[in-house]
Design an enzyme around this catalytic site. Structure first.
Site, PDB file in Angstrom:
ATOM      1  N   HIS A  78      15.906  27.350  21.458  1.00 29.38           N
ATOM      2  CA  HIS A  78      15.729  26.036  23.172  1.00 29.38           C
ATOM      3  C   HIS A  78      15.398  26.905  23.968  1.00 29.38           C
ATOM      4  O   HIS A  78      16.430  27.023  24.755  1.00 29.38           O
ATOM      5  CB  HIS A  78      16.862  25.182  23.057  1.00 29.38           C
ATOM      6  CG  HIS A  78      16.981  23.817  24.058  1.00 29.38           C
ATOM      7  ND1 HIS A  78      17.823  24.441  25.138  1.00 29.38           N
ATOM      8  CD2 HIS A  78      16.050  23.136  24.740  1.00 29.38           C
ATOM      9  CE1 HIS A  78      17.252  22.909  25.726  1.00 29.38           C
ATOM     10  NE2 HIS A  78      15.813  23.094  25.753  1.00 29.38           N
ATOM     11  N   SER A  79      14.650  26.939  24.281  1.00 29.91           N
ATOM     12  CA  SER A  79      14.148  27.941  26.130  1.00 29.91           C
ATOM     13  C   SER A  79      14.607  28.620  25.916  1.00 29.91           C
ATOM     14  O   SER A  79      14.097  29.428  25.329  1.00 29.91           O
ATOM     15  CB  SER A  79      15.236  26.854  26.546  1.00 29.91           C
ATOM     16  OG  SER A  79      14.981  27.217  28.746  1.00 29.91           O
ATOM     17  N   TYR A  80      14.945  29.089  26.516  1.00 25.78           N
ATOM     18  CA  TYR A  80      16.191  31.213  26.825  1.00 25.78           C
ATOM     19  C   TYR A  80      16.198  31.559  25.229  1.00 25.78           C
ATOM     20  O   TYR A  80      15.175  32.137  24.680  1.00 25.78           O
ATOM     21  CB  TYR A  80      17.057  31.154  28.159  1.00 25.78           C
ATOM     22  CG  TYR A  80      17.240  32.415  27.560  1.00 25.78           C
ATOM     23  CD1 TYR A  80      16.989  33.745  27.474  1.00 25.78           C
ATOM     24  CD2 TYR A  80      18.690  32.112  26.775  1.00 25.78           C
ATOM     25  CE1 TYR A  80      17.338  34.774  27.181  1.00 25.78           C
ATOM     26  CE2 TYR A  80      19.539  33.525  26.897  1.00 25.78           C
ATOM     27  CZ  TYR A  80      19.260  34.950  26.803  1.00 25.78           C
ATOM     28  OH  TYR A  80      19.316  35.792  26.475  1.00 25.78           O
TER      29      TYR A  80
END
Length: 248
Positions: A78-80
């Site tokens: 998720h994301s980073y």
């Protein structure tokens, strides 16, 4: 074929806790599920230090997969966490050809070899994040969860749980084998309402890269919080397809 093990990798400011709403239904569907907390985040915030780098977070995931003796895992970043999932998959596949069978990027960074987390961010965002981290002992303060489309009790939950994220990984480039990565089934879950601005370049990228499956969910940047049932449904379907499509 048994369901693929799922390894969930949170983004900046998070921890294993952020996946709480989807763990039980994924396990009820027969999957072995592991949610990693990266060094310096979540319940491991007491380990945060200036020296933490992207390689440390990749090592967190590799160590979990090896310790649990997982094979055919699907890494979900998720994301980073997309940076971490990409690097971890590459390291694991160097060791065992059957270690990873797929990658799912949940509104996440999708790097190319030699790129870093902040490389595709607008210069003003890079400058603002660098200044904020420098003023906070080189840890990046968490944003308001309202930026992720969260409100009410969900926003309050993140406000209580988020912690500053080590800033070293923001400046690190990731090297990996692009051909090995391209052989993996890869999917991108695009969270469109509201669309988180720092993921904009990735949304364009995955639609141009061959071999990516793109799925849109009309929710904000943290679907494991704001749309857990839909995220579970998509992860179950993607895990089945990754197991079926994985080439030796």
């Amino acid at each position: 074929m048994p369901p693929a093990p799922l390894v969930l990798i949170h983004g900046a400011w998070g921890g294993a806790w952020i996946w709480r709403r989807i763990l039980a239904p994924l396990r009820a569907a027969g999957h072995e599920v592991h949610a990693v907390t990266l060094t310096g985040d979540g319940e491991r915030a007491h380990l945060r230090r200036r020296e933490i780098r992207l390689a440390d977070h990749i090592a967190d995931v590799v160590a979990l997969v090896e310790a649990e003796e997982l094979a055919g895992a699907v890494l979900v970043g998720h994301s980073y966490g997309g940076m971490v999932a990409t690097g971890a998959a590459d390291r694991l596949l160097q060791r065992r050809a059957n270690a990873v069978h797929g990658l799912v990027y949940v509104d996440a960074m999708v790097p190319l070899p030699g790129e870093g987390w902040g490389q595709k961010h607008a210069p003003e965002i890079v400058a603002a994040r660098t200044a904020a981290a420098e003023a906070n002992d080189w840890a990046l303060p968490p944003p308001d969860p309202a930026d992720f489309g969260l409100a009410g009790a969900d926003r309050d939950w993140l406000l209580r749980r988020q912690v500053p994220h080590p800033f070293g990984p923001y400046r690190d480039a990731l090297d990996f084998d692009a051909e090995r990565w391209a052989r993996l089934p890869r999917a991108f879950i695009d969270c469109t309402a509201p669309a988180y601005p720092t993921i904009a370049a990735m949304r364009t990228r995955v639609r141009a890269l061959p071999g990516f499956e793109v799925i849109e969910i009309a929710t904000g940047h943290c679907p494991m919080v704001s749309a857990p049932q839909e995220l579970v449904a998509q992860l179950l379907a993607l895990a089945r397809r990754a197991a079926a499509l994985k080439r030796p």
